[in-house]
Design a protein around this motif. Structure first.
Motif, PDB file in Angstrom:
ATOM      1  N   LEU A   1       0.822  -1.223   0.000  1.00 53.41           N
ATOM      2  CA  LEU A   1       0.000   0.000   0.000  1.00 53.41           C
ATOM      3  C   LEU A   1       0.852   1.268   0.000  1.00 53.41           C
ATOM      4  O   LEU A   1       0.625   2.182   0.788  1.00 53.41           O
ATOM      5  CB  LEU A   1      -0.941  -0.009   1.212  1.00 53.41           C
ATOM      6  CG  LEU A   1      -1.928  -1.174   1.322  1.00 53.41           C
ATOM      7  CD1 LEU A   1      -2.797  -1.011   2.560  1.00 53.41           C
ATOM      8  CD2 LEU A   1      -2.793  -1.271   0.072  1.00 53.41           C
ATOM      9  N   ARG A   2       1.850   1.332  -0.899  1.00 52.85           N
ATOM     10  CA  ARG A   2       2.687   2.531  -0.967  1.00 52.85           C
ATOM     11  C   ARG A   2       2.093   3.513  -1.966  1.00 52.85           C
ATOM     12  O   ARG A   2       1.881   3.176  -3.128  1.00 52.85           O
ATOM     13  CB  ARG A   2       4.115   2.159  -1.386  1.00 52.85           C
ATOM     14  CG  ARG A   2       5.027   3.377  -1.543  1.00 52.85           C
ATOM     15  CD  ARG A   2       6.474   2.998  -1.833  1.00 52.85           C
ATOM     16  NE  ARG A   2       7.175   2.455  -0.678  1.00 52.85           N
ATOM     17  CZ  ARG A   2       7.668   3.183   0.324  1.00 52.85           C
ATOM     18  NH1 ARG A   2       7.524   4.501   0.321  1.00 52.85           N
ATOM     19  NH2 ARG A   2       8.303   2.592   1.313  1.00 52.85           N
ATOM     20  N   PHE A   3       1.828   4.737  -1.482  1.00 51.97           N
ATOM     21  CA  PHE A   3       1.288   5.767  -2.384  1.00 51.97           C
ATOM     22  C   PHE A   3       2.225   6.957  -2.536  1.00 51.97           C
ATOM     23  O   PHE A   3       1.895   7.930  -3.205  1.00 51.97           O
ATOM     24  CB  PHE A   3      -0.118   6.209  -1.948  1.00 51.97           C
ATOM     25  CG  PHE A   3      -0.269   6.576  -0.490  1.00 51.97           C
ATOM     26  CD1 PHE A   3       0.320   7.729   0.011  1.00 51.97           C
ATOM     27  CD2 PHE A   3      -1.018   5.774   0.366  1.00 51.97           C
ATOM     28  CE1 PHE A   3       0.165   8.076   1.344  1.00 51.97           C
ATOM     29  CE2 PHE A   3      -1.171   6.120   1.707  1.00 51.97           C
ATOM     30  CZ  PHE A   3      -0.585   7.270   2.200  1.00 51.97           C
TER      31      PHE A   3
ATOM     32  N   ALA B   1      -3.103  -0.437  -7.360  1.00 49.38           N
ATOM     33  CA  ALA B   1      -2.880   0.978  -7.730  1.00 49.38           C
ATOM     34  C   ALA B   1      -4.144   1.797  -7.449  1.00 49.38           C
ATOM     35  O   ALA B   1      -4.062   2.947  -6.986  1.00 49.38           O
ATOM     36  CB  ALA B   1      -2.484   1.081  -9.197  1.00 49.38           C
TER      37      ALA B   1
ATOM     38  N   ASN C   1      -4.382   2.368  -3.727  1.00 46.45           N
ATOM     39  CA  ASN C   1      -3.388   3.341  -3.286  1.00 46.45           C
ATOM     40  C   ASN C   1      -3.763   4.763  -3.684  1.00 46.45           C
ATOM     41  O   ASN C   1      -3.485   5.716  -2.940  1.00 46.45           O
ATOM     42  CB  ASN C   1      -2.004   2.958  -3.815  1.00 46.45           C
ATOM     43  CG  ASN C   1      -1.444   1.768  -3.041  1.00 46.45           C
ATOM     44  OD1 ASN C   1      -1.889   1.495  -1.924  1.00 46.45           O
ATOM     45  ND2 ASN C   1      -0.504   1.061  -3.635  1.00 46.45           N
ATOM     46  N   ALA C   2      -4.406   4.909  -4.845  1.00 46.28           N
ATOM     47  CA  ALA C   2      -4.882   6.240  -5.236  1.00 46.28           C
ATOM     48  C   ALA C   2      -5.917   6.722  -4.212  1.00 46.28           C
ATOM     49  O   ALA C   2      -5.899   7.887  -3.788  1.00 46.28           O
ATOM     50  CB  ALA C   2      -5.489   6.182  -6.635  1.00 46.28           C
TER      51      ALA C   2
ATOM     52  N   TYR D   1      -6.214   5.728  -1.010  1.00 49.75           N
ATOM     53  CA  TYR D   1      -5.605   6.003   0.289  1.00 49.75           C
ATOM     54  C   TYR D   1      -4.711   7.242   0.245  1.00 49.75           C
ATOM     55  O   TYR D   1      -4.590   7.960   1.250  1.00 49.75           O
ATOM     56  CB  TYR D   1      -4.822   4.778   0.790  1.00 49.75           C
ATOM     57  CG  TYR D   1      -5.714   3.617   1.193  1.00 49.75           C
ATOM     58  CD1 TYR D   1      -7.102   3.747   1.235  1.00 49.75           C
ATOM     59  CD2 TYR D   1      -5.178   2.380   1.523  1.00 49.75           C
ATOM     60  CE1 TYR D   1      -7.923   2.687   1.589  1.00 49.75           C
ATOM     61  CE2 TYR D   1      -5.995   1.305   1.886  1.00 49.75           C
ATOM     62  CZ  TYR D   1      -7.372   1.469   1.918  1.00 49.75           C
ATOM     63  OH  TYR D   1      -8.168   0.407   2.279  1.00 49.75           O
ATOM     64  N   LYS D   2      -4.092   7.499  -0.901  1.00 51.18           N
ATOM     65  CA  LYS D   2      -3.301   8.724  -1.030  1.00 51.18           C
ATOM     66  C   LYS D   2      -4.216   9.939  -0.847  1.00 51.18           C
ATOM     67  O   LYS D   2      -3.894  10.888  -0.128  1.00 51.18           O
ATOM     68  CB  LYS D   2      -2.633   8.780  -2.401  1.00 51.18           C
ATOM     69  CG  LYS D   2      -1.790  10.037  -2.603  1.00 51.18           C
ATOM     70  CD  LYS D   2      -1.065  10.025  -3.935  1.00 51.18           C
ATOM     71  CE  LYS D   2      -0.040  11.165  -3.953  1.00 51.18           C
ATOM     72  NZ  LYS D   2       0.865  11.049  -5.082  1.00 51.18           N
TER      73      LYS D   2
ATOM     74  N   GLU E   1       3.884   7.293   4.055  1.00 50.13           N
ATOM     75  CA  GLU E   1       3.956   7.164   2.586  1.00 50.13           C
ATOM     76  C   GLU E   1       3.095   6.001   2.104  1.00 50.13           C
ATOM     77  O   GLU E   1       3.126   5.654   0.927  1.00 50.13           O
ATOM     78  CB  GLU E   1       5.413   6.952   2.173  1.00 50.13           C
ATOM     79  CG  GLU E   1       6.312   8.136   2.513  1.00 50.13           C
ATOM     80  CD  GLU E   1       7.731   7.965   1.981  1.00 50.13           C
ATOM     81  OE1 GLU E   1       8.194   6.815   1.868  1.00 50.13           O
ATOM     82  OE2 GLU E   1       8.358   8.986   1.666  1.00 50.13           O
ATOM     83  N   GLY E   2       2.351   5.400   3.022  1.00 52.07           N
ATOM     84  CA  GLY E   2       1.491   4.279   2.648  1.00 52.07           C
ATOM     85  C   GLY E   2       0.813   3.713   3.884  1.00 52.07           C
ATOM     86  O   GLY E   2       0.968   4.236   4.990  1.00 52.07           O
TER      87      GLY E   2
END
Lengths: 399, 399
Positions: free
Chosen positions: A210-212, A291, A294-295, A297-298, A322-323
């Motif tokens: 889960l890196r955004f 992706a 992550n969008a 959660y970002k 960052e995630g």
């Protein structure tokens, strides 16, 4: 009759978080307390299609007993994915499917620890793991977590002076509860210390996908040259939390003993959902699906950080993950966490007290955890505003 | 590195049965070794319809985290059913949903036993339970199982002389492995002994619904006047084994501690399948469904008993179960179980050695377990004929 309960369990309490979960239904409440993934992250259409395919073509196998190690195609797909993404899965390693990441943590501790053995943890750390260790009679010993990971000096001091340490429990990426990612430099130093004092590492990475923002940092497992690291992961945050499918990859000798321990816990993980996950990994584009999460959660994290900047008194500190799902707020000196918790509950904005994540259950805390994956955009703005006002009031009162 | 495993786990071996399960694929093999329900017992059409309904109407809840105690409508439906059918669920009791009956057994032991505590079991007994007790460091102590239940004199002797006994683990109905049902008279006497020596009873009843002959015998739980009996059941043998849904009903104080222990094992049982089971219980006729399974098993058991009568040397003894999945064969004196096992494996007819079910792992056995739910009619006839010939040969050799 008089119930004479076991020493390991008799003093244990339900997890504060799971208990909060029950009261989320209160009308008008805003919850930043959950650890739940957003329901928008569940690929319902794909799951429906794959479920129907399994029931049409393979119903008997999906509803019958399976092997304890897990559904073989899923084990292979998981091993390949974590090898490709995180350089896990080394020679001599084996992957077991577990009933959520939680079971992987508990089984590894059960296989390693006698009552009184020590597990060294980042402090604060994931309450589900801490309680799993306690339920086996192991003692979590905390080492302070700093902005770039665990404090190395204190870690070495603990390892040097405590001969009961069996392993380090570490969540290096988007840590729960603090949202912190351990730097590469610190990871290398921690691994070197684990070698020097010959202890194992349980690397818990449920949020790693889960890196955004920012760049991937190599896992502990990727550095593992001597079968020291057990890598634990989960599909809870990327496909479905309720299905309870996770995994552990590590040295085969240890994993085989985890198989024996799992056999007597639940025989195997829900077979149908193991087949669903395998089907999803075969038929769907997992990276594209992640992706999208992550969008989302970002967007949520950015909103929450903006709200914190807007509404929080400047003395309040918070992490900028960052995630993952969480960030961590620290109150200014002189403001009591207990007062803050009391007032936030009264105003129906739920957070999790930092105390819940302490290795030493009697230790104080000046922090609390915020989750941004579950609340709506409006709730984030409104809830953080209320929390900011509460803290401003408490600062005023403390003057 | 050198893996220094926990004392409870390091000497444990995988269950002989689960290991056999892996080799069932051998071409031409006939297996009477499984404990699997017949795939014909899975209500695939109903499950498909209910699954689609859940995914259409309630996907988010079915894929999200749930409460550790279990899905509330299912807990209520289970409590009502076991109250109606088996007079379980007393005042002050509570029902928890577990990941199969296996987890219920393991959690109860974890909540009750310290390392070195004793669990008194029928001997032979269910290997999954025995291994669960061992994995917690508890010691299963066996009391011989007779045609009408456990030997009362030896049971009292054990209770009188052993102050480490925490509970009795009993499978009173269609016992696994022996297929024996404990008589009402013995149940009353066992309950009275549990009261006299103030120990609890874990009543394991996964086969209780599978009666195809004879009359229901009241459960231990139905006699429970002082919160002494924990009643453990499962949907594995009536809906699906692979979904891993079971339950325990018993005193709330104890069950609440089981909730805490379950929280750290797997957080909760697969939410989607809890909803499937609840949906089935609400929408379908469970009794009619079970009646179909019992007609099938009656047919299979009758066939197997006929084949045993036809092909077995008259010196071989076997039980005649009134329900469940198993019967138990005992070799005549002078015939070695090891020789029989070796020869039956060579001829690819798989049974489970009686040794696997011994409380004392080093004790000998003269018996083996036969399963009739999985093999086809032809396999039952052919396989029992082969086993009969093997035993006849071994009797001849022993003369």
């Amino acid at each position: 009759m008089n119930y004479n309960l076991s020493d390991n369990i008799k003093n244990m309490k339900p997890s504060a978080i799971r208990e909060i979960f029950k009261s989320l239904g209160t009308p008008g409440a805003i919850s930043f307390a959950a650890g739940n993934p957003s329901p928008e992250s569940f690929p319902v259409e794909d799951i429906t299609r794959i479920a129907n395919k399994i029931l049409a073509e393979n119903a008997s196998a999906s509803l019958q007993y399976g092997t304890t190690e897990g559904f073989m195609p899923l084990r292979e797909l998981v091993t390949k994915r974590i090898a490709d993404k995180f350089d896990c899965a080394k020679d001599g390693d084996m992957t077991i499917i577990t009933s959520g990441g939680q079971q992987g943590i508990e089984l590894f501790c059960k296989v390693m620890c006698n009552r009184g053995d020590v597990v060294v943890c980042e402090n604060p750390s994931f309450i589900g793991a801490l309680n799993a260790f306690r339920s086996i009679g192991a003692v979590p010993v905390g080492v302070p977590l700093e902005d770039d990971g665990i404090n190395l000096e204190i870690l070495e001091e603990v390892l040097k002076t405590n001969d009961k340490v069996k392993f380090l429990y570490l969540i290096p990426t988007f840590q729960n509860p603090a949202g912190i990612t351990t730097s590469l430099e610190k990871r290398k130093a921690v691994y070197a210390l684990a070698q020097k004092y010959d202890v194992m590492i349980l690397e818990d990475n449920p949020y790693g996908e889960l890196r955004f923002a920012g760049e991937n940092v190599p896992t502990y497992k990727s550095m593992d040259t001597d079968g020291r690291v057990m890598y634990c992961g989960s599909f809870s945050k990327i496909l479905s939390a309720g299905m309870r499918v996770g995994f552990v990859c590590g040295n085969e000798t240890v994993v085989q003993k985890m198989v024996v321990a799992k056999q007597v816990e639940d025989v195997h993980t829900n077979q149908f959902f193991q087949m669903i996950v395998a089907g999803f990994m075969q038929e769907c584009d997992m990276d594209a699906h992640i992706a999208k999460i992550n969008a989302l959660y970002k967007h949520k994290a950015t909103l929450m950080i903006a709200a914190l900047e807007k509404y929080m008194p400047k003395e309040v500190k918070f992490t900028r993950p960052e995630g993952g799902l969480f960030l961590w707020c620290t109150l200014p000196e002189g403001v009591s966490l207990d007062d803050f918790m009391k007032e936030s509950i009264a105003q129906k904005v739920f957070v999790v007290t930092g105390k819940a994540f302490n290795c030493d259950e009697s230790a104080p805390s000046d922090s609390f955890r915020l989750n941004y994956s579950m609340p709506s955009d409006e709730e984030i703005d409104k809830g953080i505003k209320i929390l900011g006002e509460i803290i401003a009031g408490l600062i005023e009162k403390a003057k």
